[in-house]
Design a protein around this motif. Structure first.
Motif, PDB file in Angstrom:
ATOM      1  N   ALA A  59       1.005  -1.070  -0.078  1.00 43.61           N
ATOM      2  CA  ALA A  59       0.063   0.365  -0.015  1.00 43.61           C
ATOM      3  C   ALA A  59       0.753   1.249  -0.098  1.00 43.61           C
ATOM      4  O   ALA A  59       0.407   2.567  -0.378  1.00 43.61           O
ATOM      5  N   ARG A  60       2.189   0.999   0.349  1.00 46.98           N
ATOM      6  CA  ARG A  60       3.008   2.381   0.342  1.00 46.98           C
ATOM      7  C   ARG A  60       3.711   2.695  -1.029  1.00 46.98           C
ATOM      8  O   ARG A  60       4.493   3.621  -1.093  1.00 46.98           O
ATOM      9  N   ARG A  61       3.485   1.723  -2.171  1.00 46.54           N
ATOM     10  CA  ARG A  61       4.087   1.878  -3.289  1.00 46.54           C
ATOM     11  C   ARG A  61       3.512   2.981  -3.934  1.00 46.54           C
ATOM     12  O   ARG A  61       2.564   3.606  -3.998  1.00 46.54           O
ATOM     13  N   ASP A 125      -0.742  -2.860   3.866  1.00 51.68           N
ATOM     14  CA  ASP A 125      -1.482  -3.586   2.486  1.00 51.68           C
ATOM     15  C   ASP A 125      -3.021  -3.245   1.977  1.00 51.68           C
ATOM     16  O   ASP A 125      -3.241  -3.635   1.203  1.00 51.68           O
ATOM     17  N   LYS A 126      -3.039  -2.256   3.141  1.00 50.08           N
ATOM     18  CA  LYS A 126      -4.588  -1.562   2.626  1.00 50.08           C
ATOM     19  C   LYS A 126      -4.448  -0.184   2.255  1.00 50.08           C
ATOM     20  O   LYS A 126      -3.975   0.680   2.936  1.00 50.08           O
ATOM     21  N   ARG A 157      -7.335  -3.882  -0.731  1.00 52.99           N
ATOM     22  CA  ARG A 157      -6.248  -4.567  -0.375  1.00 52.99           C
ATOM     23  C   ARG A 157      -5.322  -4.952  -1.187  1.00 52.99           C
ATOM     24  O   ARG A 157      -5.685  -5.673  -2.529  1.00 52.99           O
ATOM     25  N   MET A 158      -4.088  -4.426  -1.167  1.00 47.67           N
ATOM     26  CA  MET A 158      -3.034  -4.763  -2.146  1.00 47.67           C
ATOM     27  C   MET A 158      -2.438  -5.789  -2.121  1.00 47.67           C
ATOM     28  O   MET A 158      -1.610  -6.266  -1.113  1.00 47.67           O
ATOM     29  N   ALA A 159      -3.059  -7.158  -3.013  1.00 48.74           N
ATOM     30  CA  ALA A 159      -2.408  -8.440  -2.719  1.00 48.74           C
ATOM     31  C   ALA A 159      -1.096  -8.621  -3.480  1.00 48.74           C
ATOM     32  O   ALA A 159      -0.396  -9.644  -2.987  1.00 48.74           O
ATOM     33  N   TYR A 160      -0.865  -8.095  -4.473  1.00 46.07           N
ATOM     34  CA  TYR A 160       0.454  -8.075  -5.608  1.00 46.07           C
ATOM     35  C   TYR A 160       0.647  -6.825  -6.010  1.00 46.07           C
ATOM     36  O   TYR A 160      -0.381  -6.424  -6.773  1.00 46.07           O
ATOM     37  N   VAL A 161       1.782  -6.315  -5.901  1.00 47.75           N
ATOM     38  CA  VAL A 161       2.248  -4.957  -6.703  1.00 47.75           C
ATOM     39  C   VAL A 161       3.749  -5.298  -7.204  1.00 47.75           C
ATOM     40  O   VAL A 161       4.638  -5.585  -6.208  1.00 47.75           O
ATOM     41  N   LEU A 165       2.294  -4.758 -12.725  1.00 49.00           N
ATOM     42  CA  LEU A 165       0.964  -5.701 -12.429  1.00 49.00           C
ATOM     43  C   LEU A 165       0.729  -5.223 -11.054  1.00 49.00           C
ATOM     44  O   LEU A 165       1.423  -5.336 -10.197  1.00 49.00           O
ATOM     45  N   ARG A 166      -0.550  -5.193 -10.975  1.00 44.95           N
ATOM     46  CA  ARG A 166      -1.109  -4.876  -9.610  1.00 44.95           C
ATOM     47  C   ARG A 166      -2.360  -5.954  -9.582  1.00 44.95           C
ATOM     48  O   ARG A 166      -3.144  -5.974 -10.317  1.00 44.95           O
TER      49      ARG A 166
END
Length: 186
Positions: A59-61, A125-126, A157-161, A165-166
């Motif tokens: 989530a900080r990306r 992650d959120k 909810r960021m599951a893959y970043v 691809l996100r």
């Protein structure tokens, strides 16, 4: 296009193979034409891709200045790009100025529906997504814009970043897979 590399580490060619499989399984209609069996296979592929996530705080990306295109969703709402019998191209454009501001744009040729929103970190992650306004644009000219009521928000909810691809899940339980359009590093 562009999700083949899916930087983010781990497993040699396994991740690239999974992303290629996802791109085929998702089809060309943002997932709106997938049946339950296809959606179940896509969910399995996404779970495997998520296993490659090496980002401790997705989530900080910083997404400032990046552009994304919707590859797949299991949502039947307007966010899928499907409005009535029409299917638009869905892009997500993050402001270069930062601050989490972005637009979701559903394009139908010269006609676009723009949803403006702002993200803010809830935890590692959120993200909280607060909707600002929605506008109808024709040939680049805003025809009408309507603000959302104050506080209208949801969470992702960021599951893959990764760089290109996100994978995120909304508080409504829908998955959204977005591929990087602009090719640069996030």
């Amino acid at each position: 296009g562009g999700a083949g590399g899916a930087g983010g580490g781990g497993g040699g060619g396994g991740l690239a193979e999974l992303v290629a499989r996802l791109n085929v399984e998702a089809g060309v209609q943002n997932g709106t034409d997938r049946d339950e069996g296809q959606r179940a296979r896509i969910a399995d592929t996404l779970a495997a891709i998520e296993g490659f996530n090496r980002d401790e705080a997705p989530a900080r990306r910083d997404l400032s200045g990046t552009d994304w295109v919707l590859t797949y969703t299991d949502s039947s709402g307007n966010s899928s790009g499907k409005i009535g019998p029409f299917l638009g191209r869905v892009t997500q454009v993050f402001s270069a100025e930062g601050g989490g501001a972005y637009k979701n744009i559903v394009s139908f040729g010269p006609l676009a529906i723009n949803l403006s929103a702002v993200t803010e970190e809830v935890n590692a992650d959120k993200l909280r997504v607060t909707f600002v306004d929605m506008s109808l644009v024709l040939f680049g000219v805003t025809l009408v814009s309507k603000p959302f009521p104050p506080g209208r928000s949801g969470t992702w909810r960021m599951a893959y970043v990764a760089e290109d691809l996100r994978v995120l899940y909304t508080n409504a339980g829908n998955v959204f897979v977005l591929s990087r359009l602009d090719g640069g590093a996030a």
